[in-house]
Design a protein around this motif. Structure first.
Motif, PDB file in Angstrom:
ATOM      1  N   SER A 193      75.881 -31.798  97.595  1.00  0.00           N
ATOM      2  CA  SER A 193      76.088 -30.562  97.445  1.00  0.00           C
ATOM      3  C   SER A 193      75.187 -29.849  96.763  1.00  0.00           C
ATOM      4  O   SER A 193      74.625 -28.569  97.307  1.00  0.00           O
ATOM      5  CB  SER A 193      77.226 -30.076  97.308  1.00  0.00           C
ATOM      6  OG  SER A 193      77.206 -30.626  95.389  1.00  0.00           O
ATOM      7  N   PRO A 197      70.551 -28.667 103.184  1.00  0.00           N
ATOM      8  CA  PRO A 197      71.429 -29.350 104.260  1.00  0.00           C
ATOM      9  C   PRO A 197      71.514 -30.448 104.820  1.00  0.00           C
ATOM     10  O   PRO A 197      72.709 -31.210 105.649  1.00  0.00           O
ATOM     11  CB  PRO A 197      71.955 -27.940 105.226  1.00  0.00           C
ATOM     12  CG  PRO A 197      70.831 -27.577 104.182  1.00  0.00           C
ATOM     13  CD  PRO A 197      70.240 -27.755 103.498  1.00  0.00           C
ATOM     14  N   SER A 200      73.335 -34.101 104.541  1.00  0.00           N
ATOM     15  CA  SER A 200      74.363 -34.333 104.449  1.00  0.00           C
ATOM     16  C   SER A 200      74.233 -35.526 106.016  1.00  0.00           C
ATOM     17  O   SER A 200      75.454 -36.064 105.996  1.00  0.00           O
ATOM     18  CB  SER A 200      75.002 -33.116 104.646  1.00  0.00           C
ATOM     19  OG  SER A 200      74.972 -32.680 105.591  1.00  0.00           O
TER      20      SER A 200
END
Ligand SMILES: Cc1cc2nc3c(=O)[nH]c(=O)nc-3n(C[C@H](O)[C@H](O)[C@H](O)COP(=O)(O)OP(=O)(O)OC[C@H]3O[C@@H](n4cnc5c(N)ncnc54)[C@H](O)[C@@H]3O)c2cc1C
Length: 426
Positions: A193, A197, A200
């Motif tokens: 987190s 992005p 992930s």
């Protein structure tokens, strides 16, 4: 079957906890564990456990709990020093078909938590804050004394106290001294987190080659919300000396300048992959630096009623990912020998040595040779290596070499299937 009723286990790491579990479950031996730390260790990053080790953890009854905390993926993507993909390989496809287990990456603390939970359930006592100061053999068995003056006696003493083992230095073999391997590592764990992005999408092991060493990034939780990275590289013995103080001084420097060093190491890695790696380094707040030590081969593993298991006997470089699995194999072989027709500890230990030594030496040498590939190299040599690797990975995939288990034979080794009876070769 041996007449051993009680075992003292020094060290509550993977070897000690697994030994306590197996010997109490299978051999009905009463086990007491003594640990030098004041509480379970919180040290370490994430550990890779291959099929040969996972199968034994399954037999210990802890696999499901581990799978709930670790990431199971045996796919490795190799990236070149300029960020392009050189290819992929499934490190355990064939061995997974043979054993039913793949490759797990799990936080060291999670591995220990699961083993501790199981030992607690089994009613095994662990005493913390216990520094061993003496070992004595007598007709009654083997006695240990701790620095707080407390003592204990049992039929069997297992030294599971790691590379700097006191059981080894006080009793079994004073001549074997840990040596620096020439390779060090720096690592960290961080939540996905906190990253861009694209983090992930990291779902398997990713190795990036650089002229200075190997940078590896991978998930270490089932959902992939936690990533583990390490950089493995050649570090000479510090000018301040190959001593605890010398390495401590060097460690401080490495930790202070890790971002600067790693940005420099990764500067040639282009594209999205390079961007992600630099983001990982930039978002990392805490790192651990560790010089990799190992024990020279050839030391004694037993004396009287005492046996060394795991790193206390044969600490190897972590570059084969087999340290924990070797400790588990040690434990399972001991358990089988204790329930066999061998009755004396000397016969059991002799057979143990005969079976275990060739396997350990093979894996030890594999780990050392894997580590050599992390050493500094020139950019042009690296380009040649990358070309060879690209061809090798393509060849492996298109010729389906995994069908014959090439490169995976050590991962299907089953210590419970090894012949343990028969004449001694010693
Ligand atoms: C950076 C790094 C990465 C690694 N990566 C992997 C990997 O990916 N896969 C893998 O399988 N292995 C890996 N290893 C190796 C693995 O960690 C070891 O092989 C494994 O932990 C050995 O377990 P052990 O129980 O024998 O020893 P340890 O884990 O060292 O445990 C020994 C225990 O004994 C205690 N102790 C020490 N001295 C005493 C004393 N005098 N009295 C009482 N207690 C004592 C210690 O506190 C500790 O709890 C790695 C090692 C390192 C350093």
């Amino acid at each position: 079957m041996s007449a051993i009723q009680k075992a003292i286990i020094i060290g509550a790491g993977p070897a000690g906890l697994a030994a306590a579990l197996r010997l109490s479950q299978r051999n009905h031996i009463s086990c007491v564990v003594y640990e030098i730390r004041s509480e379970p260790t919180t040290l370490g990053g994430a550990i890779g456990i291959p099929p040969n080790g996972l199968r034994l953890l399954h037999r210990l009854g802890v696999y499901e709990s581990l799978a709930a905390r670790g990431a199971v993926s045996s796919k490795l993507t190799v990236h070149s020093s300029n960020g392009t993909d050189l290819g992929e390989i499934d490190l355990a496809s064939w061995s997974e078909r043979k054993t039913g287990f793949g490759l797990m990456r799990i936080k060291r603390t999670d591995l220990l938590d699961v083993l501790l939970e199981a030992t607690e359930k089994a009613g095994i006592t662990i005493h913390y804050d216990k520094r061993l100061v003496a070992v004595e053999e007598s007709a009654q068995g083997v006695s240990v004394t701790f620095s707080d003056g407390s003592t204990d006696t049992a039929d069997l003493l297992l030294g599971c106290d790691g590379i700097h083992s006191s059981v080894r230095t006080l009793h079994v073999d004073q001549n074997i001294v840990p040596e620096y391997s020439g390779v060090s590592g720096i690592f960290s764990l961080l939540p996905t987190s906190e990253l861009s992005p694209s983090a992930s999408s990291v779902s398997c092991l990713n190795a990036t080659l650089t002229p200075d060493g190997l940078f590896v990034l991978m998930p270490c939780t089932p959902s992939g919300d936690g990533l583990f990275w390490f950089f493995s590289y050649e570090v000479p013995i510090p000018a301040s000396g190959d001593t605890r103080d010398g390495w401590e001084e060097h460690r401080k420097k490495e930790v202070e300048r890790f971002k600067y060093n790693l940005f420099d190491v990764l500067h040639g890695v282009q594209g999205l992959w390079g961007h992600l790696l630099r983001d990982v380094v930039s978002q990392t707040k805490v790192v651990k630096f560790y010089p990799v030590f190992r024990l020279p081969l050839g030391g004694s593993w037993s004396k009287g009623n005492c046996l060394l298991l795991g790193d206390a006997a044969h600490a190897m470089q972590p570059h084969a990912g087999q340290g924990v699995s070797m400790a588990l194999e040690d434990v399972f072989l001991l358990s089988r020998l204790l329930e066999s027709s061998y009755t004396s500890t000397s016969d059991i230990f002799a057979k143990y040595d005969e079976i275990r030594r060739p396997r350990i030496e093979k894996i030890y040498k594999t780990a050392a040779s894997n580590a050599d590939r992390r050493k500094k190299t020139s950019p042009w040599r690296l380009r040649i290596m990358e070309c060879i690797l690209w061809i090798g990975l393509k060849g492996y995939k298109y010729c389906r070499l995994d069908r014959w288990g090439i490169g995976q034979k050590d991962l299907v080794y089953d210590i419970d299937q090894v012949e343990i009876l028969g004449a001694f070769r010693l």
